[in-house]
Scaffold this motif. Sequence first.
Motif, PDB file in Angstrom:
ATOM      1  N   UNK A   9       0.818  -1.206   0.000  1.00  0.00           N
ATOM      2  CA  UNK A   9       0.000   0.000   0.000  1.00  0.00           C
ATOM      3  C   UNK A   9       0.853   1.257   0.000  1.00  0.00           C
ATOM      4  N   UNK A  10       1.967   1.238   0.735  1.00  0.00           N
ATOM      5  CA  UNK A  10       2.859   2.395   0.737  1.00  0.00           C
ATOM      6  C   UNK A  10       3.434   2.636  -0.651  1.00  0.00           C
ATOM      7  N   UNK A  11       3.827   1.568  -1.340  1.00  0.00           N
ATOM      8  CA  UNK A  11       4.370   1.696  -2.691  1.00  0.00           C
ATOM      9  C   UNK A  11       3.338   2.303  -3.620  1.00  0.00           C
ATOM     10  N   UNK A  12       2.122   1.890  -3.479  1.00  0.00           N
ATOM     11  CA  UNK A  12       1.061   2.432  -4.331  1.00  0.00           C
ATOM     12  C   UNK A  12       0.839   3.913  -4.050  1.00  0.00           C
ATOM     13  N   UNK A  13       0.930   4.314  -2.785  1.00  0.00           N
ATOM     14  CA  UNK A  13       0.756   5.725  -2.458  1.00  0.00           C
ATOM     15  C   UNK A  13       1.873   6.568  -3.071  1.00  0.00           C
ATOM     16  N   UNK A  14       3.093   5.998  -3.082  1.00  0.00           N
ATOM     17  CA  UNK A  14       4.229   6.725  -3.638  1.00  0.00           C
ATOM     18  C   UNK A  14       4.063   6.983  -5.128  1.00  0.00           C
ATOM     19  N   UNK A  15       3.233   6.211  -5.782  1.00  0.00           N
ATOM     20  CA  UNK A  15       3.004   6.390  -7.219  1.00  0.00           C
ATOM     21  C   UNK A  15       1.590   6.900  -7.483  1.00  0.00           C
ATOM     22  N   UNK A  16       1.052   7.681  -6.516  1.00  0.00           N
ATOM     23  CA  UNK A  16      -0.308   8.228  -6.647  1.00  0.00           C
ATOM     24  C   UNK A  16      -1.338   7.125  -6.824  1.00  0.00           C
ATOM     25  N   UNK A  45     -10.468  -8.466  -8.241  1.00  0.00           N
ATOM     26  CA  UNK A  45     -10.781  -7.722  -9.449  1.00  0.00           C
ATOM     27  C   UNK A  45     -10.190  -6.327  -9.441  1.00  0.00           C
ATOM     28  N   UNK A  46     -10.264  -5.639  -8.295  1.00  0.00           N
ATOM     29  CA  UNK A  46      -9.767  -4.270  -8.209  1.00  0.00           C
ATOM     30  C   UNK A  46      -8.245  -4.204  -8.271  1.00  0.00           C
ATOM     31  N   UNK A  47      -7.572  -5.195  -7.682  1.00  0.00           N
ATOM     32  CA  UNK A  47      -6.102  -5.221  -7.736  1.00  0.00           C
ATOM     33  C   UNK A  47      -5.623  -5.326  -9.183  1.00  0.00           C
ATOM     34  N   UNK A  48      -6.278  -6.170  -9.972  1.00  0.00           N
ATOM     35  CA  UNK A  48      -5.901  -6.291 -11.381  1.00  0.00           C
ATOM     36  C   UNK A  48      -6.313  -5.057 -12.176  1.00  0.00           C
ATOM     37  N   UNK A 177       2.116 -13.522 -15.685  1.00  0.00           N
ATOM     38  CA  UNK A 177       3.181 -12.804 -14.976  1.00  0.00           C
ATOM     39  C   UNK A 177       4.497 -12.944 -15.729  1.00  0.00           C
ATOM     40  N   UNK A 178       4.766 -14.144 -16.216  1.00  0.00           N
ATOM     41  CA  UNK A 178       6.024 -14.397 -16.918  1.00  0.00           C
ATOM     42  C   UNK A 178       6.141 -13.556 -18.179  1.00  0.00           C
ATOM     43  N   UNK A 179       5.054 -13.430 -18.925  1.00  0.00           N
ATOM     44  CA  UNK A 179       5.139 -12.705 -20.200  1.00  0.00           C
ATOM     45  C   UNK A 179       4.878 -11.204 -20.061  1.00  0.00           C
ATOM     46  N   UNK A 180       4.722 -10.736 -18.825  1.00  0.00           N
ATOM     47  CA  UNK A 180       4.639  -9.297 -18.599  1.00  0.00           C
ATOM     48  C   UNK A 180       3.256  -8.694 -18.667  1.00  0.00           C
ATOM     49  N   UNK A 181       2.239  -9.503 -18.854  1.00  0.00           N
ATOM     50  CA  UNK A 181       0.891  -8.940 -18.881  1.00  0.00           C
ATOM     51  C   UNK A 181       0.413  -8.531 -17.491  1.00  0.00           C
ATOM     52  N   UNK A 182       1.002  -9.123 -16.471  1.00  0.00           N
ATOM     53  CA  UNK A 182       0.687  -8.778 -15.089  1.00  0.00           C
ATOM     54  C   UNK A 182       1.992  -8.505 -14.350  1.00  0.00           C
ATOM     55  N   UNK A 183       2.028  -7.426 -13.562  1.00  0.00           N
ATOM     56  CA  UNK A 183       3.195  -7.086 -12.750  1.00  0.00           C
ATOM     57  C   UNK A 183       3.093  -7.830 -11.425  1.00  0.00           C
ATOM     58  N   UNK A 184       3.919  -8.855 -11.256  1.00  0.00           N
ATOM     59  CA  UNK A 184       3.860  -9.682 -10.049  1.00  0.00           C
ATOM     60  C   UNK A 184       4.114  -8.859  -8.787  1.00  0.00           C
ATOM     61  N   UNK A 185       4.960  -7.848  -8.878  1.00  0.00           N
ATOM     62  CA  UNK A 185       5.296  -7.058  -7.704  1.00  0.00           C
ATOM     63  C   UNK A 185       4.106  -6.249  -7.189  1.00  0.00           C
ATOM     64  N   UNK A 186       3.115  -6.098  -8.018  1.00  0.00           N
ATOM     65  CA  UNK A 186       1.942  -5.335  -7.593  1.00  0.00           C
ATOM     66  C   UNK A 186       0.791  -6.257  -7.179  1.00  0.00           C
ATOM     67  N   UNK A 187       1.097  -7.525  -7.045  1.00  0.00           N
ATOM     68  CA  UNK A 187       0.148  -8.476  -6.493  1.00  0.00           C
ATOM     69  C   UNK A 187       0.464  -8.684  -5.015  1.00  0.00           C
ATOM     70  N   UNK A 188      -0.374  -9.445  -4.326  1.00  0.00           N
ATOM     71  CA  UNK A 188      -0.238  -9.591  -2.875  1.00  0.00           C
ATOM     72  C   UNK A 188       0.261 -10.973  -2.475  1.00  0.00           C
ATOM     73  N   UNK A 189       0.581 -11.093  -1.186  1.00  0.00           N
ATOM     74  CA  UNK A 189       1.042 -12.380  -0.654  1.00  0.00           C
ATOM     75  C   UNK A 189       0.270 -12.740   0.609  1.00  0.00           C
TER      76      UNK A 189
END
Length: 352
Positions: A9-16, A45-48, A177-189
């Motif tokens: 969430x902090x990372x997302x705030x840093x990028x508006x 759905x909202x995360x994607x 994720x592998x082919x770049x259609x989804x940014x894995x770093x912006x997903x959750x754990x």
Amino acid sequence: MVPSLNLWMDTRRQTDWEATMIDSKNKGVRALGLCSGGLDSILAGLVLKQQGIEVAWVTFETPFFSADKARAASRITGIPLMVQRITEVYLPMLRHPAIGYGKNMNPCMDCHTLMFRLAGERMRLEGFDFLFSGEVLGQRPMSQSKTSLRYVEKHSGFEGYILRPLSARRLPVTIPETDGRVDRERLLDLSGRSRKPQIALAKAFGVTEYPAPAGGCLLTDPNYSRRLKDLFDHQAQVREAELELLKYGRHFRFDDHTKIVVGRTMGENQKIVDHHDPACDTLLKLKSYPGPTVLVTGQTSPAAVKQAAAICAGYSKAPLDQEADILVTTSTQKEVIRVLPLPPDTVIARLI
């Protein structure tokens, strides 16, 4: 809130990072999600969507679970929803699930497998890039363990194309994720049964309206499951209306071929009428006293009808020491028969 979610969430705030600010990087990427209508489905759905991915949902309906919550989630989020009735293809799996049942008649792993297979077929036909769901690793010990999630993916026929955004960074990397259609770093754990991270994320998204995390599947209900098992044990073929009838009234097993259903309320009486088959079912109703609507299903015999009539009178306002008139309606005729009421405590042993 767990540290990983704080960092995300902090990372997302840093990028508006705001719900109204959508990346354009992944414009043209389309994802189809399985939606139960719960908070996890909404958040996945909202995360994607936050990554600029075009998101749509599909939900499946049978007599055992409805699309009502999914429709509500679609209204809340604006994510398009497709509803598909799948009873015909669901019943063969339900009778013979490969993994078996849970505590009741719930074949959760085989159910999820079937739904992902059906969603995958729609994905291919309609040009979506991958599938996703709101499943959280470990939230349900049996059906959302790593082994279970892996089983479902492997047997769905769409291995590598099923993304679980809320737990993705704890799971193997998927093809999108592998082919770049989804940014894995912006997903959750996320993992485990705590709802606190999801509630915090919902607040960050501005989502305040969502259903409580309660099950909506009748196959997990002990009473419904008991009736369903009885139906499967006695009938090779089952009509959808018979599955609907299992939700209402008291059910008595007369013999291997005949069942008697007794309404408990005016609403249930109407449901029994709505779902009966005039071609093969028999309806009974008292002539002079308030009482239940009674349905006799299967190979109706005179003995079964007389028993049902006595039960009908016994659950009514008719005096137990006097004969009562019962209107009997079949596919071919209406007639009135007179019976002595049968007290409920004398038939309780036949209750399913």
